[in-house]
Design an enzyme around this catalytic site. Structure first.
Site, mmCIF file in Angstrom:
data_model
loop_
_atom_site.group_PDB
_atom_site.id
_atom_site.type_symbol
_atom_site.label_atom_id
_atom_site.label_comp_id
_atom_site.label_asym_id
_atom_site.label_seq_id
_atom_site.Cartn_x
_atom_site.Cartn_y
_atom_site.Cartn_z
ATOM 1 N N ASP A 263 0.882 -1.158 0.000
ATOM 2 C CA ASP A 263 0.000 0.000 0.000
ATOM 3 C C ASP A 263 0.927 1.216 0.000
ATOM 4 O O ASP A 263 2.097 1.112 0.369
ATOM 5 C CB ASP A 263 -0.870 -0.029 1.259
ATOM 6 N N ASP B 5 0.086 5.100 0.972
ATOM 7 C CA ASP B 5 -0.064 6.045 2.090
ATOM 8 C C ASP B 5 -0.092 5.306 3.416
ATOM 9 O O ASP B 5 -0.931 4.435 3.630
ATOM 10 C CB ASP B 5 -1.326 6.885 1.908
ATOM 11 N N TYR C 187 -5.969 13.792 3.110
ATOM 12 C CA TYR C 187 -5.470 13.298 1.828
ATOM 13 C C TYR C 187 -4.103 13.893 1.482
ATOM 14 O O TYR C 187 -3.813 15.039 1.812
ATOM 15 C CB TYR C 187 -6.452 13.544 0.666
ATOM 16 N N HIS D 159 -11.156 5.984 -7.977
ATOM 17 C CA HIS D 159 -12.594 6.062 -7.698
ATOM 18 C C HIS D 159 -12.905 6.335 -6.242
ATOM 19 O O HIS D 159 -12.096 6.078 -5.355
ATOM 20 C CB HIS D 159 -13.264 4.749 -8.129
#
Length: 188
Positions: free
Chosen positions: A11, A13, A23, A95
């Site tokens: 992954d 972040d 974010y 998305h």
């Protein structure tokens, strides 16, 4: 073609770089963990293949665009190469949670993309390293071995899902990516 048992999927972040509840929206906000960059380089130098699978719903939410994400990923690749490593593929889901896509983790679409991009027939036995339960869930149907790191949202994930740390679980638990790589290179 890499062997599945010599593939580590990360992954982004919270594993490679600092995460943010607001974010990570720009190159300036993308702050890598130096130990993670070195860990990726050490894996590459030891003959492992490294790929990245990252949800980036900030794109769907309008917080940043594909060009900004591409800048962050170009810098990631540059810094890893500078350290002597390589990232074989970066798969991202742009998305939002309500977009009904098949790539947003915990669904395995990003891992399917990595498998196909690397010309592999299976990911059975590869490693999936994340800081959230959905990272680990994405790897389950693909036969990945789960690793949870305490960086990023890892401690929060453990607080919500203490069963992940239970001795009878398959999940391996490490303080950070560097600690996982230390263990992996010493035992594999």
């Amino acid at each position: 073609m890499p062997s599945p048992d010599r593939l580590v999927i990360l992954d982004r972040d919270g594993v490679i770089n600092r995460d943010s509840d607001a974010y990570v929206k720009s190159l300036e906000e993308w702050l890598p963990y130096p130990s993670a960059l070195q860990a990726i380089a050490r894996l590459t130098q030891a003959g492992w293949t490294v790929a990245v699978a990252t949800n980036q719903s900030g794109i769907a939410r309008g917080y940043y665009d594909e060009a900004s994400l591409a800048e962050m990923h170009a810098e990631l690749r540059r810094l890893v190469a500078e350290a002597g490593g390589e990232i074989a593929h970066i798969a991202h889901c742009p998305h939002g949670p309500d977009d009904d896509c098949d790539c947003r983790k915990p669904l395995p679409g990003l891992l399917v993309e990595i498998r196909d991009a690397l010309g592999m027939t299976s990911l059975e036995g590869s490693w999936m390293v994340g800081d959230s339960q959905r990272d680990l869930q994405a790897g389950e149907p693909m036969g990945c071995r789960p690793v949870l790191v305490r960086t990023g949202k890892g401690e929060r994930t453990l607080a919500k899902h203490p069963e992940l740390a239970a001795p009878d679980r398959r999940t391996h638990l490490f303080d950070d990516l560097a600690a996982f790589v230390d263990w992996l290179l010493a035992t594999q």
